[in-house]
Structure formats: C-alpha cells, structure tokens
Design a protein around this motif. Structure first.
Motif, PDB file in Angstrom:
ATOM      1  N   ALA A 155       1.042  -1.107   0.048  1.00  0.00           N
ATOM      2  CA  ALA A 155       0.088  -0.159   0.001  1.00  0.00           C
ATOM      3  C   ALA A 155       0.767   1.146   0.248  1.00  0.00           C
ATOM      4  O   ALA A 155       0.251   2.512   0.062  1.00  0.00           O
ATOM      5  CB  ALA A 155      -1.051   0.075   1.354  1.00  0.00           C
ATOM      6  N   ALA A 178       0.797  -6.366   3.382  1.00  0.00           N
ATOM      7  CA  ALA A 178       0.525  -5.261   4.221  1.00  0.00           C
ATOM      8  C   ALA A 178       0.023  -5.499   5.403  1.00  0.00           C
ATOM      9  O   ALA A 178      -0.151  -6.729   5.995  1.00  0.00           O
ATOM     10  CB  ALA A 178      -0.576  -4.423   3.516  1.00  0.00           C
ATOM     11  N   GLU A 182      -7.523  -3.237   6.284  1.00  0.00           N
ATOM     12  CA  GLU A 182      -7.993  -2.133   5.490  1.00  0.00           C
ATOM     13  C   GLU A 182      -7.033  -1.971   4.269  1.00  0.00           C
ATOM     14  O   GLU A 182      -7.478  -1.590   3.232  1.00  0.00           O
ATOM     15  CB  GLU A 182      -8.058  -0.702   6.473  1.00  0.00           C
ATOM     16  CG  GLU A 182      -9.112  -0.865   7.471  1.00  0.00           C
ATOM     17  CD  GLU A 182      -8.748  -1.755   8.721  1.00  0.00           C
ATOM     18  OE1 GLU A 182      -9.510  -2.132   9.525  1.00  0.00           O
ATOM     19  OE2 GLU A 182      -7.390  -2.101   8.707  1.00  0.00           O
ATOM     20  N   LYS A 183      -5.710  -1.955   4.353  1.00  0.00           N
ATOM     21  CA  LYS A 183      -4.845  -1.568   3.315  1.00  0.00           C
ATOM     22  C   LYS A 183      -5.039  -2.881   2.387  1.00  0.00           C
ATOM     23  O   LYS A 183      -5.057  -2.584   0.955  1.00  0.00           O
ATOM     24  CB  LYS A 183      -3.449  -1.853   3.755  1.00  0.00           C
ATOM     25  CG  LYS A 183      -3.240  -0.480   4.706  1.00  0.00           C
ATOM     26  CD  LYS A 183      -1.704  -0.522   5.335  1.00  0.00           C
ATOM     27  CE  LYS A 183      -1.258   0.691   5.999  1.00  0.00           C
ATOM     28  NZ  LYS A 183       0.084   0.394   6.581  1.00  0.00           N
ATOM     29  N   TRP A 186      -8.435  -2.191   0.336  1.00  0.00           N
ATOM     30  CA  TRP A 186      -8.075  -1.177  -0.759  1.00  0.00           C
ATOM     31  C   TRP A 186      -7.195  -1.704  -2.049  1.00  0.00           C
ATOM     32  O   TRP A 186      -7.606  -1.430  -3.076  1.00  0.00           O
ATOM     33  CB  TRP A 186      -7.444   0.057  -0.085  1.00  0.00           C
ATOM     34  CG  TRP A 186      -7.282   1.095  -0.733  1.00  0.00           C
ATOM     35  CD1 TRP A 186      -8.151   2.016  -1.202  1.00  0.00           C
ATOM     36  CD2 TRP A 186      -6.114   1.407  -1.590  1.00  0.00           C
ATOM     37  NE1 TRP A 186      -7.777   2.774  -2.315  1.00  0.00           N
ATOM     38  CE2 TRP A 186      -6.407   2.747  -2.318  1.00  0.00           C
ATOM     39  CE3 TRP A 186      -4.685   1.093  -1.574  1.00  0.00           C
ATOM     40  CZ2 TRP A 186      -5.597   3.236  -3.125  1.00  0.00           C
ATOM     41  CZ3 TRP A 186      -3.804   1.719  -2.370  1.00  0.00           C
ATOM     42  CH2 TRP A 186      -4.037   2.732  -3.145  1.00  0.00           C
ATOM     43  N   HIS A 311      -3.225  10.435  -2.093  1.00  0.00           N
ATOM     44  CA  HIS A 311      -3.965  10.272  -0.408  1.00  0.00           C
ATOM     45  C   HIS A 311      -4.663  11.823  -0.079  1.00  0.00           C
ATOM     46  O   HIS A 311      -5.691  11.671   0.255  1.00  0.00           O
ATOM     47  CB  HIS A 311      -2.909  10.145   0.477  1.00  0.00           C
ATOM     48  CG  HIS A 311      -3.443  10.018   1.856  1.00  0.00           C
ATOM     49  ND1 HIS A 311      -4.395   9.354   2.379  1.00  0.00           N
ATOM     50  CD2 HIS A 311      -3.258  10.762   2.869  1.00  0.00           C
ATOM     51  CE1 HIS A 311      -4.587   9.370   3.745  1.00  0.00           C
ATOM     52  NE2 HIS A 311      -3.755  10.612   4.026  1.00  0.00           N
ATOM     53  N   SER A 332      -2.097   5.927   3.734  1.00  0.00           N
ATOM     54  CA  SER A 332      -2.112   4.229   3.376  1.00  0.00           C
ATOM     55  C   SER A 332      -2.744   4.144   1.992  1.00  0.00           C
ATOM     56  O   SER A 332      -2.818   2.942   1.692  1.00  0.00           O
ATOM     57  CB  SER A 332      -2.814   3.577   4.513  1.00  0.00           C
ATOM     58  OG  SER A 332      -4.181   4.178   4.485  1.00  0.00           O
ATOM     59  N   SER A 333      -2.895   4.968   1.241  1.00  0.00           N
ATOM     60  CA  SER A 333      -3.723   4.803   0.094  1.00  0.00           C
ATOM     61  C   SER A 333      -3.425   5.844  -1.130  1.00  0.00           C
ATOM     62  O   SER A 333      -4.190   6.199  -1.764  1.00  0.00           O
ATOM     63  CB  SER A 333      -5.293   4.838   0.285  1.00  0.00           C
ATOM     64  OG  SER A 333      -5.765   6.115   0.807  1.00  0.00           O
TER      65      SER A 333
END
Length: 341
Positions: A155, A178, A182-183, A186, A311, A332-333
């Motif tokens: 990520a 990761a 959540e990561k 995604w 991000h 993280s995104s």
C-alpha cells in the motif's frame, strides 16, 4: 528587473522537528549547462524528506539543501546547451533535492513531458515512486510475462506502482503484503491491483506464497523491510529468483543466515538506490520509464492500466501538516502532494 530570489520551504537551524519548517526567501537557482529552470506547480512528499529534515539524509555534494525529490511544473529558462525543451513546456521531473520551492534547476535529461490528461498534482506524484518501482521490477528484477511477483509494503507509493507495473508486464500471480485488512481490502479494490494479498502480521507470507504459486515460489521480490522478512523472502523465492531490496525498515542485521538456499536456488539479490546515482544513470532510467510506462498512467479515475493515487493534497503553506501526515503513517492509500500557490 531580473528576479533573483524565490520562496522555498526552509528548515530553521538546518535540521530539526516538523515545527522547524517554514516558507522563506532564498536564492533563485540559475540553470547551468544542460539544465533547465522549472517553475514548480506541485511536488510530492517522500519519506526521505523526513529523514533529510531530521539531518539523517543529507543531499549529495553540490545539490540544493532544499528538500524535495519530485515535482511538476513549467519550463521557464534554458541553461547553456539545453536543447531538449522549450519555454512553456509542461514537465514532471526527478530531482536529487530542491523541489520544495517555487523554482528548481535540474538536468534536462531527468525531465519527462507531462501527459495532458494528468493534473499538476497527479504528475508530481509519479517520478519518485514509478521510477523506483520500474528500476526495482524491470531493470533489476527483469520481470517477464508469466512471472510470479511478491511486493512488500503493497500500500506504499512504490508498492502500488510496482504492483501495477507487474500486472502490465504480464505477471501471473502478483502478491502484495501489508499490515492491516483495510490496506489489503483497498489494494484488492484497485482495477489493476494485486491478484492476491497477505497480511504479514497474521499470516506466514512464505507459506501463502507457496500455496498461491503451487509450490513454485515467486520469481521477483520487491522488499522494503529487510531483517524481519529475510528468511521468509528466501523461502518464498523460486529457482533463479530475483530480489530487489529498497530499504531495511525492520533492521539491517539478519541473525543465523543460511547461504545454502541462495546457492542452490541460484538467487540474485540486488540492493537499489536512486538519489545517489550518476546523472547519466538517472537520465537513462528516466528515458526508459517515459518510453515504457508514462503514457499508460492516468489519475485514479482515468481508466488507464496504471494509475497514480493521491491520498491528500495540501497547500505548501501547510507543509508542516503535510509532513506530519506522512510521519504519522496516515497515507495508506496514495501520495501526499503539496501544491504551490
């Protein structure tokens, strides 16, 4: 009257905490032979910037002490012998430093034409991540169609770039690791994201790799972690596997190293840096990235086979908040971008 001063992000006392960052006046650079002067529209933040601010990652000799490794902007002046660009050209570029400023002078060979479909912010987030990922995966990893690929820190900016490049180059199984669900969720939502994901904190990624690849292992590993991942990386690799090491975030020293698997599996392990490379090396790499992937990159909603993800965007006047966002690992995104206004 010729303007000789510019604004830039400076560091009180030359190094220190985030609170030492401020926008002040400094000398405007003058392009030397083979250089161009670019009016910076946006720049990307990188973890190296935090290390430089803290005094732990000084720029190479002769390079601006101003932070910033990537940017987008307009060509506004040509140095002697600079013939590759024209005034007004829209560019994105890789730098050894100096991008946190209104103007940057850089080698004309480390610039790329900005595709018209990219915004300034989108373009500014490409050079460091995508050139680093291309170097690790294509130049060193020699990725080929049908290869199995393992990308750690999936990520992260470089991880996202490497995953997508691996897919474009025909990777069979592109596995990303990761630390949170959540990561991983995604990453799986990305149009050209990984084919498989592994939570390295709750799963044995070497065992998962063997399951996914039917016992063959991966042909290419992109690693940022170092010490804590070493043994499992070696276990994950296929015969004639290639691993590129980009960082050692968990530490440099690996206890009880068994060299035999490296020998009998004919493994190739390559360290990789970019900032310290010669101008000639960087120019060659930039040219290959521009040739092979830049036109394939779109924004997050652009529909291209490779996408750049932002991000959060900040005004450069809020540079302290932007660096704090990165220091707190909140990006993280996608990329953190600062826009100059």
């Amino acid at each position: 009257m010729v303007q000789t001063r510019m604004r830039a992000v400076l560091i009180k006392d030359g190094k220190g905490p985030i609170e030492n960052l401020y926008i002040g006046e400094t000398e405007k650079p003058v392009p030397m032979a083979g250089q161009v002067l670019v009016e910076v529209k946006a720049f990307g933040l990188n973890r190296a910037d935090l290390h430089q601010r803290e005094g732990n990652y000084p720029p190479p000799p002769g390079v601006s002490a101003i932070m910033g490794l990537e940017f987008s902007g307009l060509v506004v002046q040509l140095g002697p012998g600079a013939t590759g660009w024209a005034l007004g050209d829209e560019v994105l570029g890789l730098a050894k430093g100096g991008a946190y400023a209104e103007y940057i002078s850089c080698d004309q060979r480390t610039l790329m034409k900005k595709p018209g479909h990219l915004s300034w912010a989108e373009a500014a987030g490409i050079p460091e991540n995508y050139i680093t990922a291309y170097q690790a995966l294509v130049k060193y990893g020699e990725v080929e169609k049908g290869d199995n690929v393992l990308v750690h820190a999936g990520a992260s900016g470089v991880g996202i770039a490497a995953i997508q490049i691996a897919r474009v180059y025909g990777g069979k199984n592109v596995i990303a690791t990761a630390s949170t669900s959540e990561k991983l969720d995604w990453l799986l939502s990305l149009p050209n994201g990984p084919t498989h994901v592994v939570n390295y904190k709750t799963q044995d990624f070497a065992a998962e790799v063997k399951k996914i690849t039917e016992g063959n292992g991966v042909d290419v590993v992109i690693d940022f972690v170092g010490q804590s991942h070493w043994h499992k990386n070696i276990d994950s690799m296929a015969v004639d596997g290639r691993m590129t090491m980009l960082a050692t975030l968990s530490g440099n020293d690996v206890p009880s190293v068994n060299l035999w698997p490296i020998l009998y599996k004919r493994l190739r392990i390559q360290g990789s840096t970019l900032r310290a490379r010669s101008p000639e090396y960087q120019a060659d790499l930039v040219a290959k990235v521009e040739r092979d992937i830049v036109d394939k990159i779109t924004g997050a909603e652009g529909g291209g086979p490779i996408r750049t993800y932002i991000h959060k965007k900040y005004s450069w006047a809020d540079i302290q908040s932007a660096q704090r966002e990165m220091a707190d690992n909140k990006n993280s995104s996608g990329k953190i971008i600062a826009e100059i206004s």
